[in-house]
Design an enzyme around this catalytic site. Structure first.
Site, PDB file in Angstrom:
ATOM      1  N   HIS A  49       0.848  -1.188   0.000  1.00 40.07           N
ATOM      2  CA  HIS A  49       0.000   0.000   0.000  1.00 40.07           C
ATOM      3  C   HIS A  49       0.890   1.247   0.000  1.00 40.07           C
ATOM      4  O   HIS A  49       2.100   1.155   0.213  1.00 40.07           O
ATOM      5  CB  HIS A  49      -0.946   0.015   1.214  1.00 40.07           C
ATOM      6  CG  HIS A  49      -0.256   0.024   2.538  1.00 40.07           C
ATOM      7  ND1 HIS A  49      -0.269  -1.055   3.399  1.00 40.07           N
ATOM      8  CD2 HIS A  49       0.465   0.980   3.158  1.00 40.07           C
ATOM      9  CE1 HIS A  49       0.413  -0.758   4.485  1.00 40.07           C
ATOM     10  NE2 HIS A  49       0.875   0.464   4.365  1.00 40.07           N
TER      11      HIS A  49
HETATM   12  P1  TYD Z   1      -1.979  -2.368   7.562  1.00 38.23           P
HETATM   13  O1  TYD Z   1      -1.367  -1.022   7.687  1.00 38.23           O
HETATM   14  O2  TYD Z   1      -2.904  -2.623   6.424  1.00 38.23           O
HETATM   15  O3  TYD Z   1      -0.810  -3.439   7.627  1.00 38.23           O
HETATM   16  P2  TYD Z   1      -0.224  -4.388   6.474  1.00 38.23           P
HETATM   17  O4  TYD Z   1      -0.225  -3.598   5.192  1.00 38.23           O
HETATM   18  O5  TYD Z   1       1.141  -4.758   6.938  1.00 38.23           O
HETATM   19  O6  TYD Z   1      -1.150  -5.572   6.429  1.00 38.23           O
HETATM   20  O7  TYD Z   1      -2.764  -2.661   8.909  1.00 38.23           O
HETATM   21  C1  TYD Z   1      -3.461  -3.887   9.113  1.00 38.23           C
HETATM   22  C2  TYD Z   1      -4.756  -3.564   9.816  1.00 38.23           C
HETATM   23  O8  TYD Z   1      -4.498  -3.061  11.120  1.00 38.23           O
HETATM   24  C3  TYD Z   1      -5.561  -2.494   9.095  1.00 38.23           C
HETATM   25  O9  TYD Z   1      -6.635  -3.071   8.391  1.00 38.23           O
HETATM   26  C4  TYD Z   1      -6.074  -1.589  10.167  1.00 38.23           C
HETATM   27  C5  TYD Z   1      -5.305  -1.935  11.411  1.00 38.23           C
HETATM   28  N1  TYD Z   1      -4.456  -0.834  11.918  1.00 38.23           N
HETATM   29  C6  TYD Z   1      -4.932  -0.036  12.932  1.00 38.23           C
HETATM   30  O10 TYD Z   1      -6.086  -0.178  13.379  1.00 38.23           O
HETATM   31  N2  TYD Z   1      -4.125   0.934  13.443  1.00 38.23           N
HETATM   32  C7  TYD Z   1      -2.861   1.141  12.973  1.00 38.23           C
HETATM   33  O11 TYD Z   1      -2.133   2.021  13.478  1.00 38.23           O
HETATM   34  C8  TYD Z   1      -2.389   0.328  11.891  1.00 38.23           C
HETATM   35  C9  TYD Z   1      -1.005   0.513  11.322  1.00 38.23           C
HETATM   36  C10 TYD Z   1      -3.209  -0.659  11.402  1.00 38.23           C
END
Ligand code: TYD
Length: 141
Positions: A49
């Protein structure tokens, strides 16, 4: 602009090391949020992303993680293989994180609170976003 930095360290002979950084001083933004990703198997990837405006600093206090970034024009890979290394990322950059070693830990400090509105999760959408951006004709990384 992305930038690899080496954290300030205090080393002792027999009691290990302490590394640190400070918001607004070692990173070019105030820190509003810290999160970390752990329990990921070797050879798995996360991320995939971009953030529109969020700035982040990423570091790996345990293990080895590669961070691959792409601005729609160029690609770069940073290897976080030491607790003293940290990668500062500006907004607008696509990233994936690859677990080179089992159970490596990825830590992040971010310039803002979590909001899904700041994410672009589809690479085609990202390329469209880049075309409209001020860096459309130049590299951002
Ligand atoms: P994401 O940033 O999509 O991580 P990755 O790309 O490594 O899978 O985060 C995963 C999920 O965690 C996302 O759907 C929402 C939640 N999230 C939070 O609630 N707070 C945060 O600070 C972060 C980074 C993620």
């Amino acid at each position: 602009m992305d930038k690899l930095i080496y954290l300030k360290q205090f080393e002792t002979d027999d009691l290990g090391s302490l590394a640190f950084f400070e918001g607004d001083r070692d990173v070019n933004f105030p820190i509003k949020r810290i999160y970390y990703i752990y329990g990921v198997a070797k050879d798995k990837s996360r991320g995939g992303h971009a953030h529109k405006s969020l700035k982040q600093i990423l570091w790996c206090p345990y293990g080895v993680i590669e961070v691959r970034i792409n601005d729609g024009r160029l690609e770069k890979t940073y290897r976080l293989d030491s607790p003293e290394k940290a990668l500062i990322l500006s907004g607008g950059v696509w990233r994936t994180m690859h677990w080179i070693e089992e159970s490596s830990v990825l830590c992040a400090a971010a310039s803002d609170y979590y909001t899904e509105d700041d994410y672009i999760r589809n690479f085609e959408d990202y390329l469209e976003y880049v075309k409209k951006g001020y860096w459309a004709n130049e590299s951002k990384i």
